[in-house]
Scaffold this motif. Structure first.
Motif, mmCIF file in Angstrom:
data_model
loop_
_atom_site.group_PDB
_atom_site.id
_atom_site.type_symbol
_atom_site.label_atom_id
_atom_site.label_comp_id
_atom_site.label_asym_id
_atom_site.label_seq_id
_atom_site.Cartn_x
_atom_site.Cartn_y
_atom_site.Cartn_z
ATOM 1 N N GLY A 2 21.655 13.186 44.000
ATOM 2 C CA GLY A 2 20.424 13.126 44.514
ATOM 3 C C GLY A 2 20.498 13.388 45.981
ATOM 4 N N THR A 3 19.168 13.704 46.463
ATOM 5 C CA THR A 3 19.238 14.117 47.868
ATOM 6 C C THR A 3 18.269 13.223 48.856
ATOM 7 O OG1 THR A 3 17.396 15.549 47.299
ATOM 8 C CG2 THR A 3 19.721 16.578 47.407
ATOM 9 N N ARG B 164 19.073 8.355 46.423
ATOM 10 C CA ARG B 164 20.483 8.888 46.102
ATOM 11 C C ARG B 164 21.648 7.654 46.040
ATOM 12 N NH1 ARG B 164 21.078 11.838 51.859
ATOM 13 N NH2 ARG B 164 21.874 10.012 53.067
ATOM 14 N N LEU C 149 16.226 8.604 40.369
ATOM 15 C CA LEU C 149 16.390 9.766 40.364
ATOM 16 C C LEU C 149 15.812 10.273 39.129
ATOM 17 C CD1 LEU C 149 19.844 10.192 41.817
ATOM 18 C CD2 LEU C 149 17.893 10.844 43.196
ATOM 19 N N ARG D 55 10.797 22.221 38.151
ATOM 20 C CA ARG D 55 11.184 22.131 39.518
ATOM 21 C C ARG D 55 10.279 22.753 40.528
ATOM 22 N NH1 ARG D 55 15.777 20.607 41.785
ATOM 23 N NH2 ARG D 55 16.303 22.364 42.757
ATOM 24 N N GLU E 62 16.970 16.560 39.592
ATOM 25 C CA GLU E 62 18.304 16.745 40.358
ATOM 26 C C GLU E 62 19.585 16.376 39.671
ATOM 27 O OE1 GLU E 62 17.790 15.680 44.836
ATOM 28 O OE2 GLU E 62 16.799 14.183 43.715
ATOM 29 N N GLU F 5 21.564 25.943 44.637
ATOM 30 C CA GLU F 5 20.561 24.905 44.918
ATOM 31 C C GLU F 5 21.633 23.609 45.117
ATOM 32 O OE1 GLU F 5 17.194 24.930 44.978
ATOM 33 O OE2 GLU F 5 17.000 26.709 44.273
ATOM 34 N N GLY G 112 22.889 20.443 46.240
ATOM 35 C CA GLY G 112 22.164 18.741 46.089
ATOM 36 C C GLY G 112 21.908 18.522 44.275
ATOM 37 N N LEU G 113 22.221 19.542 43.542
ATOM 38 C CA LEU G 113 22.006 19.403 42.059
ATOM 39 C C LEU G 113 23.551 19.114 41.665
ATOM 40 C CD1 LEU G 113 20.041 22.491 41.116
ATOM 41 C CD2 LEU G 113 19.226 20.188 41.700
#
Length: 327
Positions: A7-8, A13, A162, A177, A189, A228, A230-231
C-alpha cells in the motif's frame, strides 16, 4: 522474519511478513486443532499476513464457504489477536446457493454485493476493519465504475483498508485503476495471481474462469509491477500443490520442454544450499527485485517450518541468475 510494505497511502499501508499464510482449508479439510497450531507457530515466527476468502472452502461440503473466516475469527478471539495481524479476504466468488459454484452462480461484484459480503466477512472474522479486501474474480455483468465506487465507499467509511485484485485480465485491472485514479478514489494496490518457478504453457487457453481471466503471473504483470511503483504481487500456489515434492502431481499445463531445465536448476541450487526445492522456490520469489510475497498454505506445523526456513534462505546473485535464466 523479513517484512515488506504493502500500500501507498500512509493511512492504510501495512508492514507484512514476506511469507503470507494461506488459510483456505482451515476449518474444513484442516481441523481446528491443527489450524490453530499452524497459526500460533506462524505468529510466533514473526508472521503477520494471513489470507482467506468468503468462499473458502465451499467445495469441501457443497455449501457456500465461510469456514475459513469463521475459524480465523475463533482463533483471533481465543488468542486475543488485534490489528497486529493483517488478515486479507476476498469477495466475488462465493456461490449464492449451496450446491452451486462461482462460475454458474457466483455473488459477483455489484456495489450491493461488495457492501453485504464485506459486512459478513467482518462478522465472521470478528474485526471492525478488513485490512485488505480483494475482488476475487472478475464480473463482466457489472460496470467497472460501480465496482470501483463500491470498494471505495468502504474505504471511505473505514471498514476496509487496502484494496486488491485477483485473477483478472491485466487490461481490466488497469481500466479499473484508471477509473479510480480519475475520480480520486482508492484503487487496487495488491495483486494476487498464481506464480511459481515453473512456468505454465502459454499456447493453450485457460478455462478455470469463463472469460479466461485466470492467469499465472507472467511478463505482462511483471512489466506492470515495474512501471507502477507501490504495487505488490501476492503469489499463490508457489509450491504448485506439492508438485516439487511429488512430481506426479505436475499440472498438465506445466508439462512442456521448458520444465525439465528449470527443475534441474532448482535441484542444483537445493544441493548447493542444503535446502529443499520448496525452500529454494520461496527464497527465489521473496528475495528478488520484484515486490513478491509468496502465499503458501500449510496443513501441518512441519510444512510451515519448511516454508519458514525457505524465507530465511539467502541465495547468491549467481544462484539467482541461474534460476532466472533457466528455460
Amino acid at each position: 522474519m523479513r517484512y515488506r510494505t504493502i500500500g501507498t497511502d500512509p493511512a492504510h499501508r501495512r508492514e507484512v511478513s514476506v511469507l503470507a499464510l494461506g488459510a483456505m482449508l482451515f476449518g474444513s479439510r484442516t481441523d481446528e486443532e491443527t489450524s490453530f497450531a499452524v497459526l500460533d507457530r506462524y505468529v510466533e515466527a514473526g508472521g503477520n499476513f494471513i489470507d482467506t476468502s468468503d468462499n473458502y472452502a465451499f467445495w469441501e461440503d457443497g455449501g457456500q464457504g465461510g469456514q475459513s473466516e469463521e475459524l480465523l475469527g475463533r482463533w483471533r478471539r481465543s488468542r486475543g489477536i488485534g490489528d497486529e495481524i493483517v488478515i486479507a479476504t476476498k469477495l466475488g466468488a462465493r456461490p449464492l446457493a449451496p450446491g452451486t459454484g462461482y462460475i454458474d452462480n457466483g455473488e459477483g461484484l455489484s456495489a450491493k454485493v461488495i457492501r453485504e459480503s464485506a459486512e459478513r466477512s467482518r462478522e465472521r472474522l470478528g474485526v471492525e476493519k478488513l485490512d485488505l479486501l480483494y475482488a476475487h474474480i472478475d464480473d463482466h455483468t457489472v460496470p467497472q465504475r460501480e465496482t470501483v465506487e463500491g470498494f471505495a465507499e468502504l474505504v471511505a467509511e473505514g471498514t476496509v483498508g487496502l484494496l486488491g485484485v485477483s485473477n483478472q485480465a491485466i487490461w481490466r485491472v488497469e481500466r479499473a485503476r484508471a477509473i479510480a485514479a480519475a475520480a480520486g478514489l482508492p484503487g487496487y494496490e495488491v495483486f494476487q495471481y498464481a506464480h511459481s518457478h515453473l512456468r505454465p504453457r502459454t499456447d493453450v487457453p485457460e478455462d478455470l474462469f469463463p472469460d479466461g481471466s485466470l492467469g499465472h503471473a507472467g511478463a505482462e504483470l511483471f512489466s506492470y509491477l515495474r512501471a507502477e511503483p507501490g504495487l505488490t504481487l501476492v503469489a499463490y500456489s508457489p509450491l504448485l500443490k506439492g508438485t516439487y515434492t511429488h512430481p506426479e502431481r505436475l499440472p498438465a499445463d506445466f508439462d512442456h520442454p521448458g520444465t525439465p531445465a528449470r527443475l534441474a536448476v532448482l535441484h542444483e541450487v537445493a544441493r548447493e544450499t542444503g535446502a529443499t526445492v520448496n525452500q529454494v522456490v520461496l527464497a527465489w520469489q521473496s528475495g528478488g527485485e520484484l515486490p513478491i510475497v509468496p502465499l503458501a498454505g500449510a496443513s501441518s506445523v512441519a510444512q510451515l517450518e519448511e516454508n519458514l526456513a525457505g524465507i530465511d534462505l539467502e541465495l547468491t546473485p549467481e544462484q539467482r541468475a541461474r534460476l532466472d535464466a533457466a528455460h
